[in-house]
Design a protein around this motif. Structure first.
Motif, short mmCIF file in Angstrom:
data_model
loop_
_atom_site.label_atom_id
_atom_site.label_comp_id
_atom_site.label_asym_id
_atom_site.label_seq_id
_atom_site.Cartn_x
_atom_site.Cartn_y
_atom_site.Cartn_z
N VAL A 184 5.00 -21.35 0.54
CA VAL A 184 3.92 -20.37 0.65
C VAL A 184 3.29 -20.50 2.03
O VAL A 184 3.39 -21.53 2.69
CB VAL A 184 2.85 -20.56 -0.44
N ASP A 185 2.64 -19.42 2.47
CA ASP A 185 1.89 -19.46 3.72
C ASP A 185 0.47 -19.91 3.44
O ASP A 185 -0.15 -19.52 2.44
CB ASP A 185 1.86 -18.09 4.37
N ALA A 186 -0.06 -20.74 4.33
CA ALA A 186 -1.42 -21.26 4.17
C ALA A 186 -2.11 -21.24 5.52
O ALA A 186 -1.48 -21.38 6.57
CB ALA A 186 -1.38 -22.68 3.60
N LEU A 212 -5.24 -31.44 1.65
CA LEU A 212 -4.58 -32.11 2.76
C LEU A 212 -3.08 -32.14 2.52
O LEU A 212 -2.62 -32.32 1.40
CB LEU A 212 -5.09 -33.54 2.91
N SER A 213 -2.33 -31.97 3.60
CA SER A 213 -0.88 -32.05 3.51
C SER A 213 -0.44 -33.49 3.52
O SER A 213 -1.22 -34.41 3.77
CB SER A 213 -0.24 -31.32 4.70
N VAL A 253 -1.32 -20.05 11.10
CA VAL A 253 -0.82 -20.08 9.73
C VAL A 253 0.39 -21.00 9.69
O VAL A 253 1.24 -20.97 10.59
CB VAL A 253 -0.44 -18.66 9.25
N VAL A 254 0.46 -21.81 8.64
CA VAL A 254 1.59 -22.72 8.49
C VAL A 254 2.30 -22.42 7.18
O VAL A 254 1.70 -21.91 6.23
CB VAL A 254 1.14 -24.20 8.50
N GLU A 255 3.58 -22.70 7.15
CA GLU A 255 4.36 -22.59 5.93
C GLU A 255 4.38 -23.96 5.27
O GLU A 255 4.66 -24.96 5.92
CB GLU A 255 5.78 -22.15 6.28
N VAL A 256 4.08 -23.98 3.97
CA VAL A 256 4.02 -25.26 3.28
C VAL A 256 4.90 -25.21 2.04
O VAL A 256 5.07 -24.17 1.41
CB VAL A 256 2.58 -25.66 2.89
N LEU A 257 5.45 -26.35 1.71
CA LEU A 257 6.19 -26.54 0.47
C LEU A 257 5.20 -27.10 -0.53
O LEU A 257 4.61 -28.15 -0.31
CB LEU A 257 7.34 -27.52 0.68
N VAL A 268 3.84 -29.51 5.11
CA VAL A 268 3.98 -28.46 6.12
C VAL A 268 5.42 -28.46 6.62
O VAL A 268 5.96 -29.49 7.03
CB VAL A 268 3.01 -28.70 7.30
N THR A 269 6.08 -27.30 6.55
CA THR A 269 7.48 -27.20 6.98
C THR A 269 7.61 -26.56 8.36
O THR A 269 8.55 -26.85 9.08
CB THR A 269 8.30 -26.38 5.96
N ARG A 270 6.68 -25.68 8.71
CA ARG A 270 6.72 -25.09 10.05
C ARG A 270 5.41 -24.38 10.35
O ARG A 270 4.63 -24.07 9.44
CB ARG A 270 7.89 -24.12 10.20
N VAL A 271 5.20 -24.12 11.65
CA VAL A 271 4.05 -23.33 12.10
C VAL A 271 4.52 -21.90 12.30
O VAL A 271 5.54 -21.67 12.96
CB VAL A 271 3.46 -23.91 13.40
N ARG A 272 3.79 -20.95 11.73
CA ARG A 272 4.18 -19.55 11.85
C ARG A 272 4.00 -19.03 13.29
O ARG A 272 3.10 -19.44 13.99
CB ARG A 272 3.34 -18.69 10.91
#
Length: 272
Positions: A184-186, A212-213, A253-257, A268-272
């Motif tokens: 999801v995007d966060a 927190l991630s 915005v970051v993509e998170v699992l 966090v898997t990547r930065v958008r």
């Protein structure tokens, strides 16, 4: 999911980890942090009076809403004042799903014993105990475990926990958790650690909660650090769970699992 000789599988329910102590003066409930949470779960504590003195068991305090396990309902109960918790208990009674036994009324500390032996003791001890205390389902058949994993997430089951038959009780060190997950995007709202090398990201999830991630990889920490350098001075804030973090300005915005049920642990898997 690990397979092979000796592996057992339990369903992982989406609630609050709770240890129940049955002493000579009553029942005490303890959170994973060691905090006394008896006042938040008085209905479970009352049910625990059925147990013989000297029993210590480990499990999950869960709340069902419309037939589905609701972590938000459990979270509301855990965060309530004692008076409010009693009201919530009347509206939505809790259940206590037990998966392990730490102390037996006749045998004392059983944590060094193998999982298979503790499971047998637990089933025998709780055989005549009435709900809301009940034993978590377990199987040594990986196909059954996969069926649970594939079908029960719609009921709020978070995944599967695999435990080896020979393993002693050591909190979660020897458990292998297999969770349902989705990306999801966060919104990035903050961080922990120094801004030049942040350790964790504070993100606002789609449902509005801030968490927190897990620890950031060096690559992601560098990307986020570059943003922090231009976002202005931080201030202190707290996540929905009470953890402290430093804020950052908007715009990333970051993509998170995240787990499909409660998003309790995010990566966090990547930065958008």
């Amino acid at each position: 999911m690990p397979v092979g000789s000796g592996w057992w599988y339990e369903v992982k329910l989406d609630g609050h980890r709770t240890v129940l102590w049955r002493g000579p003066d009553g029942v005490r409930l303890q959170a994973r942090s060691g905090r006394d949470v008896t006042a938040a779960w008085t209905d479970i504590a009352a049910a625990g009076l059925q147990l013989p003195v000297g029993t210590v068991i480990d499990g999950e305090a869960v709340v069902y809403v419309e037939g589905r396990i609701s972590f938000s309902a459990a979270q509301s109960r855990a965060a309530s004042t004692p008076a409010r918790a009693r009201v919530l208990a009347e509206q939505r009674p809790a259940s206590y799903a037990v998966w392990d036994i730490l102390a037996h009324p006749d045998l004392g500390d059983v944590r060094p014993r193998p999982y298979s032996a503790r499971r047998a003791l637990l089933l025998e001890l709780l055989e005549d105990i009435r709900p809301p205390i009940q034993v978590v389902p377990a199987t040594d058949d990986p196909e059954t475990a996969r069926f649970w994993y594939d079908t029960l997430h719609t009921q709020g089951v978070e995944g599967i926990v695999a435990k080896h038959a020979n393993s002693p009780y050591r909190a979660s060190r020897l458990w292998k958790k297999v969770r349902h997950a989705e990306t999801v995007d966060a919104e990035l709202v903050g961080y922990t650690g120094p801004p030049v090398r942040p350790r964790h990201a504070a993100v606002r999830l789609p449902d509005g909660r801030t968490v927190l991630s897990q620890t950031l990889s060096p690559r992601l920490a560098a990307r986020i650090s570059a943003h922090l350098a231009t976002s202005g001075p931080p201030r202190r804030a707290r996540t929905s769970g009470g953890d402290t973090y430093s804020t950052t300005g908007p715009g990333i915005v970051v993509e998170v699992l995240a787990g499909t049920t409660r998003h309790a642990v995010v990566t966090v898997t990547r930065v958008r």
